[in-house]
Design a protein around this motif. Structure first.
Motif, PDB file in Angstrom:
ATOM      1  N   GLY A 770       0.805  -1.215   0.000  1.00 38.88           N
ATOM      2  CA  GLY A 770       0.000   0.000   0.000  1.00 38.88           C
ATOM      3  C   GLY A 770       0.837   1.264   0.000  1.00 38.88           C
ATOM      4  N   SER A 771       2.041   1.185   0.544  1.00 39.50           N
ATOM      5  CA  SER A 771       2.911   2.361   0.583  1.00 39.50           C
ATOM      6  C   SER A 771       3.610   2.621  -0.748  1.00 39.50           C
ATOM      7  N   ASP A 772       3.509   1.661  -1.694  1.00 40.09           N
ATOM      8  CA  ASP A 772       4.046   1.902  -3.036  1.00 40.09           C
ATOM      9  C   ASP A 772       3.151   2.904  -3.760  1.00 40.09           C
ATOM     10  N   ASP A 773       3.667   3.543  -4.777  1.00 39.99           N
ATOM     11  CA  ASP A 773       2.854   4.455  -5.577  1.00 39.99           C
ATOM     12  C   ASP A 773       2.013   3.620  -6.540  1.00 39.99           C
ATOM     13  N   LEU A 774       0.742   3.437  -6.198  1.00 42.26           N
ATOM     14  CA  LEU A 774      -0.137   2.567  -6.976  1.00 42.26           C
ATOM     15  C   LEU A 774      -1.046   3.341  -7.923  1.00 42.26           C
ATOM     16  N   LEU A 775      -0.833   4.637  -8.068  1.00 38.71           N
ATOM     17  CA  LEU A 775      -1.730   5.446  -8.885  1.00 38.71           C
ATOM     18  C   LEU A 775      -1.757   4.973 -10.326  1.00 38.71           C
ATOM     19  N   THR A 776      -0.617   4.648 -10.887  1.00 33.79           N
ATOM     20  CA  THR A 776      -0.576   4.198 -12.280  1.00 33.79           C
ATOM     21  C   THR A 776      -1.317   2.882 -12.446  1.00 33.79           C
ATOM     22  N   LEU A 777      -1.085   1.934 -11.541  1.00 30.74           N
ATOM     23  CA  LEU A 777      -1.775   0.651 -11.606  1.00 30.74           C
ATOM     24  C   LEU A 777      -3.278   0.832 -11.466  1.00 30.74           C
ATOM     25  N   ARG A 778      -3.698   1.681 -10.540  1.00 35.37           N
ATOM     26  CA  ARG A 778      -5.137   1.891 -10.341  1.00 35.37           C
ATOM     27  C   ARG A 778      -5.759   2.615 -11.535  1.00 35.37           C
ATOM     28  N   ALA A 779      -5.004   3.485 -12.178  1.00 41.36           N
ATOM     29  CA  ALA A 779      -5.510   4.132 -13.384  1.00 41.36           C
ATOM     30  C   ALA A 779      -5.700   3.098 -14.496  1.00 41.36           C
ATOM     31  N   ALA A 780      -4.755   2.182 -14.618  1.00 44.85           N
ATOM     32  CA  ALA A 780      -4.893   1.114 -15.614  1.00 44.85           C
ATOM     33  C   ALA A 780      -6.090   0.234 -15.284  1.00 44.85           C
ATOM     34  N   ASN A 781      -6.250  -0.115 -14.021  1.00 44.48           N
ATOM     35  CA  ASN A 781      -7.377  -0.943 -13.623  1.00 44.48           C
ATOM     36  C   ASN A 781      -8.705  -0.227 -13.830  1.00 44.48           C
ATOM     37  N   GLU A 782      -8.706   1.092 -13.685  1.00 47.07           N
ATOM     38  CA  GLU A 782      -9.929   1.856 -13.914  1.00 47.07           C
ATOM     39  C   GLU A 782     -10.437   1.614 -15.333  1.00 47.07           C
ATOM     40  N   ILE A 783      -9.523   1.557 -16.278  1.00 42.88           N
ATOM     41  CA  ILE A 783      -9.894   1.302 -17.667  1.00 42.88           C
ATOM     42  C   ILE A 783     -10.324  -0.154 -17.847  1.00 42.88           C
ATOM     43  N   PHE A 784      -9.635  -1.059 -17.160  1.00 48.58           N
ATOM     44  CA  PHE A 784      -9.959  -2.479 -17.302  1.00 48.58           C
ATOM     45  C   PHE A 784     -11.259  -2.840 -16.591  1.00 48.58           C
ATOM     46  N   GLY A 785     -11.392  -2.436 -15.307  1.00 41.20           N
ATOM     47  CA  GLY A 785     -12.563  -2.896 -14.561  1.00 41.20           C
ATOM     48  C   GLY A 785     -12.980  -2.042 -13.395  1.00 41.20           C
ATOM     49  N   GLY A 786     -12.316  -0.910 -13.174  1.00 42.89           N
ATOM     50  CA  GLY A 786     -12.592  -0.142 -11.965  1.00 42.89           C
ATOM     51  C   GLY A 786     -13.576   0.993 -12.115  1.00 42.89           C
ATOM     52  N   ASP A 787     -14.211   1.115 -13.279  1.00 43.86           N
ATOM     53  CA  ASP A 787     -15.113   2.221 -13.547  1.00 43.86           C
ATOM     54  C   ASP A 787     -16.338   1.685 -14.284  1.00 43.86           C
ATOM     55  N   PHE A 788     -17.442   2.425 -14.235  1.00 42.91           N
ATOM     56  CA  PHE A 788     -18.627   1.978 -14.971  1.00 42.91           C
ATOM     57  C   PHE A 788     -18.304   1.779 -16.449  1.00 42.91           C
ATOM     58  N   LEU A 789     -17.465   2.651 -17.007  1.00 43.05           N
ATOM     59  CA  LEU A 789     -17.119   2.581 -18.421  1.00 43.05           C
ATOM     60  C   LEU A 789     -16.016   1.578 -18.717  1.00 43.05           C
ATOM     61  N   SER A 790     -15.587   0.837 -17.716  1.00 40.05           N
ATOM     62  CA  SER A 790     -14.476  -0.096 -17.893  1.00 40.05           C
ATOM     63  C   SER A 790     -14.817  -1.167 -18.926  1.00 40.05           C
ATOM     64  N   ARG A 791     -13.782  -1.775 -19.427  1.00 39.99           N
ATOM     65  CA  ARG A 791     -13.968  -2.777 -20.485  1.00 39.99           C
ATOM     66  C   ARG A 791     -14.844  -3.943 -20.042  1.00 39.99           C
ATOM     67  N   ILE A 792     -14.583  -4.477 -18.857  1.00 40.67           N
ATOM     68  CA  ILE A 792     -15.334  -5.674 -18.462  1.00 40.67           C
ATOM     69  C   ILE A 792     -16.775  -5.350 -18.110  1.00 40.67           C
ATOM     70  N   ASN A 793     -17.031  -4.175 -17.526  1.00 40.97           N
ATOM     71  CA  ASN A 793     -18.403  -3.824 -17.203  1.00 40.97           C
ATOM     72  C   ASN A 793     -19.196  -3.530 -18.466  1.00 40.97           C
ATOM     73  N   MET A 794     -18.614  -2.773 -19.384  1.00 42.41           N
ATOM     74  CA  MET A 794     -19.329  -2.456 -20.615  1.00 42.41           C
ATOM     75  C   MET A 794     -19.594  -3.722 -21.433  1.00 42.41           C
ATOM     76  N   ASP A 795     -18.694  -4.680 -21.360  1.00 41.41           N
ATOM     77  CA  ASP A 795     -18.883  -5.922 -22.114  1.00 41.41           C
ATOM     78  C   ASP A 795     -19.976  -6.783 -21.487  1.00 41.41           C
ATOM     79  N   LEU A 796     -19.814  -7.129 -20.213  1.00 44.17           N
ATOM     80  CA  LEU A 796     -20.753  -8.062 -19.586  1.00 44.17           C
ATOM     81  C   LEU A 796     -22.099  -7.423 -19.247  1.00 44.17           C
ATOM     82  N   ARG A 797     -22.115  -6.120 -18.973  1.00 42.64           N
ATOM     83  CA  ARG A 797     -23.382  -5.457 -18.647  1.00 42.64           C
ATOM     84  C   ARG A 797     -24.016  -4.815 -19.884  1.00 42.64           C
TER      85      ARG A 797
END
Length: 959
Positions: A770-797
């Motif tokens: 948690g003390s690592d800088d995870l902003l880049t990883l979380r931004a990538a995950n936002e596109i993959f699955g961490g946001d309503f517009l994410s790839r997996i949500n838009m696909d399955l929903r």
């Protein structure tokens, strides 16, 4: 009763009449608290009938845009149930001049607190946007009000029927998920507008046609049936030309016929028995009482809070604390326009006599109705309710801010000041008024629903949302054939050009409050940030404990200790603690999360000092009474059983221990409740020792946010915590050196027969802390699955319609952080859904990297969201604690914009590839094994059946 939609549930908890010790300082009178509740606003109406309310609040460069339509499930005729809610979904699927998903636009304008909801009496849509994006939001809301139908297609309708059907299944899949249906259809006769549940039936949803939806829209969504509220960094003079510009040319809609529904009364008492996957019997008592505008509704709200809503409620004191025949109780009133629901419920102690508890419940209720509440009970209800209202006024929008209070009053009773009148009425309520209302309404025939442990009846399924559609659309989604009827509704004296989306005019800078630091004389560090929008103060005394501090053989002890801190001190009983809170309008809580145990306080400014007295007493002087502890043990064991009967509970209890290994501090159930056998062995001495070594001044830090100053708050904290000296040594640091099992790609299957849905949870422990800088990883995950517009949500929903919502997340943790995916999916698409998730992750890390458009939306959206993200003191307090946990400077929030702006697509993909290997994901499925196992076998991964063993401390040895 504006806030009671939220407060009725927030107050559900516990309480009898006792005598609490006199307070060192008398609390502020209720009338003074009411005086602090003000939402000054201006009102105007457009020629087309749109009512507009504007409230000015300049604390942050944001504006809440909230629009409420006078249409809900009460307006649905027979055979068309669920249409209002279905259309709420459709309204997010693009309009004539804003094609595509609505969230595509709200993302790029930095909207926060955004959603849409439907209930019996209304449909609302809301978002909070930077001031520079206000015109963007008005364009979007006006376009779907006046220019929606040429953007509505059969494809969109079919997709949303699938999504809503899965939303219904997801709710039905929960314990007690079928009770509301039975309650509504029994209490309200056929023909009453509240007879059916808002979600509707799968059959009616499956039968909905495009013509049905178009007619539904033209009948109900005109400007004359809507209230628009703008609250925040704006005034009426600024708002009116913008509203006229975007809404003024929309023609007036049809007048919605008024609903006249008398309050129903059962002819005789009715008793219904249901079965469900639950650990113990739940007993309900229900009546329909007057609607929210009736003075009796206010009195009945007070009655229910005193009976089973406040922490000091009578039912809690008698059935839970004294007689210990129940593990939990609740009583509340849900107010609606054409009748309100009184709900009383008791969860019987596992193994207890449900008939005896039901009889005792009726005796308590009968006595309460006959004698009424005490004056002190009424005062505590009023103080607690108004204090929560004050706290809620810090937020301009969202689910419960100032815009909501104004809109509800205007829409329901035609008075935007109704919130104030209701609070004044509440403050003036007398015990005799409450007694009279109960005698009038709660002596009528009652509906008793009893839900007993057992197997449900077979779930009735229909074709709606049964799978991905076949075929293609023959014309573009927003094509209107030549000569077709113009359904856009664009009529007016001036035509407004909508060909170009009004982009935000700038990016407001985040002004995160300065954090001041000091140290108490015993070494406890204090961190303070001033926020003075409302007269409240929040305090969090954080200890480096949490359930990662649980010994392996005592899993659940941190949660048990946290609960016990509120169950009595050396001078106050648990009831007296609750009563003191309520007199002060304070909220004291103790909760353990993965890495921290936090004792928190929310206090109204006038009562800050005595509220701190209570907080300090709870932290430093627990009684750990043996009788109370046995009661808490039963409650925690019942909670474990409840988790093991709920799909999400099963998943988060089962998968994380397998990923981390049982010897790791994170290797227990992520609910923190522990295992039945470990909780059974925890003694009073264990809890006391855990408290002495972990709730220790050497492990404490204090965070304060609110309407005070460091100069003012430090002496108050010094008095209560500066002389605190522990009896023994602090616990040693947690040992995170335990080996984590090698990641495995396999499927774990938990059989849950007759489940309306499957829940898929997948995960992997990452090589990151948690003390690592995870902003880049979380931004990538936002596109993959961490946001309503994410790839997996838009696909399955949104594309396939197999789920109500799918997400992935990189969880926060002090040590090694996990990556999880969650996908509740329809049963017949369980295997294909996992295949989609597998393929999406492989593609993201391989042939389909982050696109320029995805990167642009992620950067712009996250930067623009920052001002709205820290509007509330609670968010500031949470950020301060997260910064401290993750070893970041307190100005970290102000550096986020620059960090996002510097991101590149390559950096996002590189980080995702480095941290998340698609071939090392462990999959867990909770569902009907007979139906899903053949689908899983087609995926080619090893499958292990796990069950009861997975929910015990021996879970790592499950076969």
């Amino acid at each position: 009763m504006v806030r009671k939609f939220t407060l009725a549930l927030m107050l559900s908890g516990s309480a009898l009449i006792s005598t609490a010790p006199a307070l060192a300082q008398e609390p502020a009178p209720v009338s003074k608290l009411v005086d602090a509740v003000n939402i000054p606003h201006e009102k105007f109406t457009l020629p087309n009938g749109l009512t507009v309310l504007v409230h000015e609040d300049r604390k942050a460069p944001i504006v809440a845009v909230s629009i409420w339509y006078g249409v809900g499930s009460k307006n649905e005729p027979k055979g068309k149930t669920g249409y209002a809610h279905l259309f709420e979904h459709i309204m997010f699927n693009g309009s004539e001049n804003a094609p595509g998903d609505y969230f595509e636009y709200t993302k790029k304008i930095g909207a926060t607190d955004l959603n849409g909801t439907t209930w019996l009496d209304r449909t609302n849509y809301f978002q909070t946007v930077p001031t520079t994006a206000l015109e963007s939001a008005l364009f979007l809301e006006s376009d779907r009000m006046g220019y929606l139908l040429n953007g509505l297609t059969k494809e969109k309708l079919d997709n949303q029927i699938g999504v809503v059907s899965n939303e219904k299944r997801q709710g039905d899949n929960q314990p007690f998920g079928l009770v509301d249906y039975k309650r509504s259809e029994t209490l309200f006769p056929v023909g009453h507008p509240y007879h059916h549940d808002t979600i509707g039936s799968l059959e009616d949803l499956a039968a909905a046609s495009l013509d049905d939806m178009k007619l539904w829209f033209t009948d109900h969504y005109g400007p004359n049936n809507a209230v628009l509220v703008l609250a925040g960094d704006i005034n009426a003079a600024q708002a009116k030309p913008l509203v006229e510009k975007w809404f003024g040319s929309i023609k007036r809609g049809k007048d919605v016929p008024p609903v006249n529904a008398p309050i129903p009364t059962l002819e005789k008492p009715i008793k219904i028995v249901m079965k469900d996957k639950i650990p113990a019997t739940r007993i309900y008592r229900n009546w329909i009482v007057p609607g929210l505008a009736d003075p009796d509704a206010n009195a009945l709200y007070v009655a229910m809070a005193a009976l089973g809503g406040l922490s000091s409620s009578r039912l809690d004191n008698i059935l839970v604390r004294q007689e210990q025949s129940a593990v939990s109780v609740a009583a509340y009133m849900l107010p609606f326009v054409h009748g309100s629901l009184v709900n009383i419920q008791v969860d019987v102690k596992p193994g207890g006599d449900a008939d005896a508890v039901a009889k005792r419940l009726d005796e308590i209720l009968s006595e309460f109705v006959a004698k009424g509440p005490t004056a002190e009970e009424v005062q505590r209800v009023a103080t607690s309710t108004i204090a929560q209202q004050i706290d809620g006024l810090e937020q301009v929008g969202g689910f419960g801010g100032k815009a909501v209070a104004l809109a509800e009053g205007q829409l329901y009773v035609g008075d935007s000041n109704f919130y104030k009148k209701e609070l004044q009425r509440l403050a003036a309520t007398k015990p005799e008024t409450v007694k009279a209302a109960m005698e009038k309404w709660l002596t009528r025939p009652v509906l008793e629903i009893r839900v007993e442990p057992g197997e449900r009846e077979a779930y009735q399924e229909v074709a709606a949302g049964s799978g991905m559609r076949t075929g293609t659309l023959s014309a573009p989604a927003f094509y209107s054939p030549p000569g077709s009827e113009d359904l856009s509704g664009t009529v007016g004296t001036s035509f407004q050009d909508r060909s170009k989306f009004p982009e935000p005019t700038g990016t407001p800078a985040l002004d995160f409050p300065a954090v001041e630091e000091t140290t108490l004389k015993n070494g406890i560090k204090v961190f303070f940030a001033r926020r003075a929008a409302v007269p409240t103060v929040r305090v969090a005394v954080s200890f480096n404990a949490g359930y990662s501090a649980d010994p392996v053989d005592k899993r659940g002890i941190a949660s048990m200790m946290s609960t016990m801190l509120l169950e009595g001190t050396k001078t106050l009983t648990s009831t007296q603690i609750a009563e003191t809170e309520e007199k002060l309008g304070a909220d004291v809580n103790v909760n353990s999360s993965l890495d921290r145990t936090v004792a928190s306080l929310r206090a109204v400014k006038p009562n800050l000092a005595p509220s701190l007295d209570l907080l300090a007493d709870v932290i430093k002087n627990p009684a750990f009474d043996e009788k109370e502890m046995e009661r808490v043990r039963v409650q925690q064991q019942t909670r474990i059983k409840s988790e093991n009967n709920q799909p999400q509970g099963i998943a988060v209890r089962t998968l994380p221990p397998l990923l981390y290994g049982k010897g790791h501090p994170y290797g227990g159930p992520q609910t923190g409740s522990g295992y039945p056998e470990t909780v059974a062995t925890i003694t009073k001495a264990d809890v006391s020792a855990f408290h002495q070594s972990w709730v220790h001044p050497a492990k404490a830090e204090i965070f304060v946010v609110g309407d005070t100053s460091l100069k003012e708050i430090k002496p108050l904290l010094e008095k209560r915590f500066g002389n605190w000296k522990a009896a023994g040594a602090a616990a040693p640091a947690k040992n995170f050196t335990a080996a984590i099992p090698a990641a495995q790609s396999k499927i774990l299957l938990v059989d849950r027969p007759n489940s309306p849905q499957s829940l898929v949870m997948a995960g992997k422990v990452l090589d990151a802390k948690g003390s690592d800088d995870l902003l880049t990883l979380r931004a990538a995950n936002e596109i993959f699955g961490g946001d309503f517009l994410s790839r997996i949500n838009m696909d399955l929903r949104e594309t396939k319609g197999w789920s109500y919502g799918v997400r992935s997340q990189v969880n926060g943790a002090e040590d090694r952080v996990p990556f999880y995916m969650f996908a509740p999916v329809q049963t017949n698409q369980t295997g294909p859904s996992i295949k989609v998730l597998m393929d999406q992750l492989k593609d993201f890390n391989g042939s389909k990297p982050v696109t320029p458009d995805e990167l642009d939306k992620t950067i712009k959206g996250n930067v623009l969201e920052l001002p709205g993200s820290y509007e509330q003191s609670a968010a500031v307090l949470g950020q301060m604690q997260a910064d401290r946990l993750n070893k970041r400077p307190f100005d970290y929030a102000e550096t986020i914009a620059a960090k996002y702006t510097a991101l590149t697509a390559k950096a996002l993909n590189d980080e995702m590839r480095a941290k998340i290997d698609p071939s090392k994901i462990t999959w867990l499925v909770v569902g009907d094994a007979a139906k899903v196992k053949p689908q899983l076998e087609a995926l080619g991964l090893p499958i292990e059946m796990v069950g009861e063993a997975a929910n015990t401390s021996a879970s790592n040895n499950a076969k």
